[in-house]
Design an enzyme around this catalytic site. Structure first.
Site, PDB file in Angstrom:
ATOM      1  N   ASN A 184      50.102  25.411  91.098  1.00  0.00           N
ATOM      2  CA  ASN A 184      49.515  26.689  90.243  1.00  0.00           C
ATOM      3  C   ASN A 184      50.295  27.048  89.108  1.00  0.00           C
ATOM      4  OD1 ASN A 184      47.157  26.822  92.439  1.00  0.00           O
ATOM      5  ND2 ASN A 184      49.163  26.641  93.640  1.00  0.00           N
TER       6      ASN A 184
ATOM      7  N   MET B 142      41.190  30.223  90.627  1.00  0.00           N
ATOM      8  CA  MET B 142      42.593  30.704  91.313  1.00  0.00           C
ATOM      9  C   MET B 142      42.701  29.626  92.532  1.00  0.00           C
ATOM     10  SD  MET B 142      44.118  32.916  89.680  1.00  0.00           S
ATOM     11  CE  MET B 142      43.629  32.518  88.345  1.00  0.00           C
ATOM     12  N   CYS B 143      43.774  29.358  92.379  1.00  0.00           N
ATOM     13  CA  CYS B 143      44.026  28.443  93.717  1.00  0.00           C
ATOM     14  C   CYS B 143      44.501  29.009  94.850  1.00  0.00           C
ATOM     15  CB  CYS B 143      44.780  27.060  93.261  1.00  0.00           C
ATOM     16  SG  CYS B 143      43.612  25.713  93.374  1.00  0.00           S
ATOM     17  N   ARG B 144      45.306  30.081  94.584  1.00  0.00           N
ATOM     18  CA  ARG B 144      45.967  30.738  95.576  1.00  0.00           C
ATOM     19  C   ARG B 144      45.919  32.177  95.396  1.00  0.00           C
ATOM     20  NH1 ARG B 144      46.264  27.331 100.122  1.00  0.00           N
ATOM     21  NH2 ARG B 144      44.300  27.379  98.843  1.00  0.00           N
TER      22      ARG B 144
ATOM     23  N   VAL C 107      47.604  33.196  91.738  1.00  0.00           N
ATOM     24  CA  VAL C 107      48.330  31.998  90.733  1.00  0.00           C
ATOM     25  C   VAL C 107      47.066  31.037  90.632  1.00  0.00           C
ATOM     26  CG1 VAL C 107      50.732  32.625  91.421  1.00  0.00           C
ATOM     27  CG2 VAL C 107      49.541  30.971  92.746  1.00  0.00           C
TER      28      VAL C 107
END
Ligand code: GLN
Length: 230
Positions: free
Chosen positions: A41, A1-3, A86
């Site tokens: 994302n 996940m990037c955020r 996200v």
């Protein structure tokens, strides 16, 4: 996940955390402000929350910005403990709903923002996906969340290139690590938000230093340096 984003506090709607804020996860899916790795994302999203002690999850491999069904239902989903994310998939990783955080063992919801060499991870229970984050989640579930700090320090030592920002919740507790990526905290009157980046420009957001463990309970926030921090 990037955020990712976590909430512990009074019951609030998922939409108020994820969709409504001016720079929330919906906007972060196409215009993150602090992302160091990856530009957008778009490889999926996931929302998990506790509903009278039960884990509920909604994950998708499509971009969050275009999901009108979720946008319609999210105002009606209310919880006092939420983990949402996200995804910007790491190169070579599968793009499928099961590769999208939050992962769960039935008691905890867990998101990983980062990358890890699966080859350094000890064998564990079956992971929900072959994505590195799911394999790492399985290891963390096996070891127990009370040992999260030790597990992250151990994995970080085994893979010096790893980025290991974890966010996990069990309904009454929110845990997070910083190891190579950003994390901020917002203490509101009705609860605490932990997020990869602030969802608005409120002056109360504070940045968490790298290589720390954040442990949030009801009315309590503790910050501890991780082993391997300078
Ligand atoms: N490595 C994970 C994945 O591929 C997480 C990626 C990320 O944090 N950007 O899903």
């Amino acid at each position: 996940m990037c955020r990712h984003l976590g909430w512990l506090g009074e019951p609030v709607s998922v939409a108020s955390l994820v969709l409504d804020p001016p720079c929330g996860l919906r906007v972060q899916s196409y215009a993150p402000r602090r992302q160091k790795h990856g530009l957008i994302n778009a490889d999926g999203w996931g929302v998990g929350f506790f509903d009278h002690g039960e884990v509920r999850r909604w994950c998708s491999a499509a971009p969050l910005w275009g999901d009108v069904s979720f946008a319609s239902v999210a105002p009606a989903l209310r919880s006092g403990c939420v983990v949402a994310a996200v995804r910007s998939a790491t190169v070579g990783m599968p793009i499928e709903a099961s590769a999208t955080a939050p992962f769960s063992d039935g008691s905890w919801l867990l998101s990983h923002n980062g990358v890890v060499d699966r080859g350094v991870l000890p064998a564990t229970r079956a992971a929900e996906s072959t994505v590195d984050s799911a394999v790492l989640a399985a290891l963390i579930f096996d070891r127990g969340l009370d040992r999260l700090a030790d597990t992250i320090a151990e994995v970080g030592a085994a893979d010096p290139g790893a980025r290991l920002n974890i966010l996990a919740a069990n309904g009454s507790r929110l845990l997070a690590t910083t190891w190579g990526d950003t994390l901020s905290i917002l203490r509101r009157d009705d609860g605490v938000v932990l997020a990869s980046e602030p969802y608005d420009d409120h002056p109360d957001w504070q940045d968490i230093p790298d290589r720390h463990l954040v442990d949030v309970g009801v009315g309590r926030v503790e910050l501890t340096p991780l082993k391997g921090s300078s």
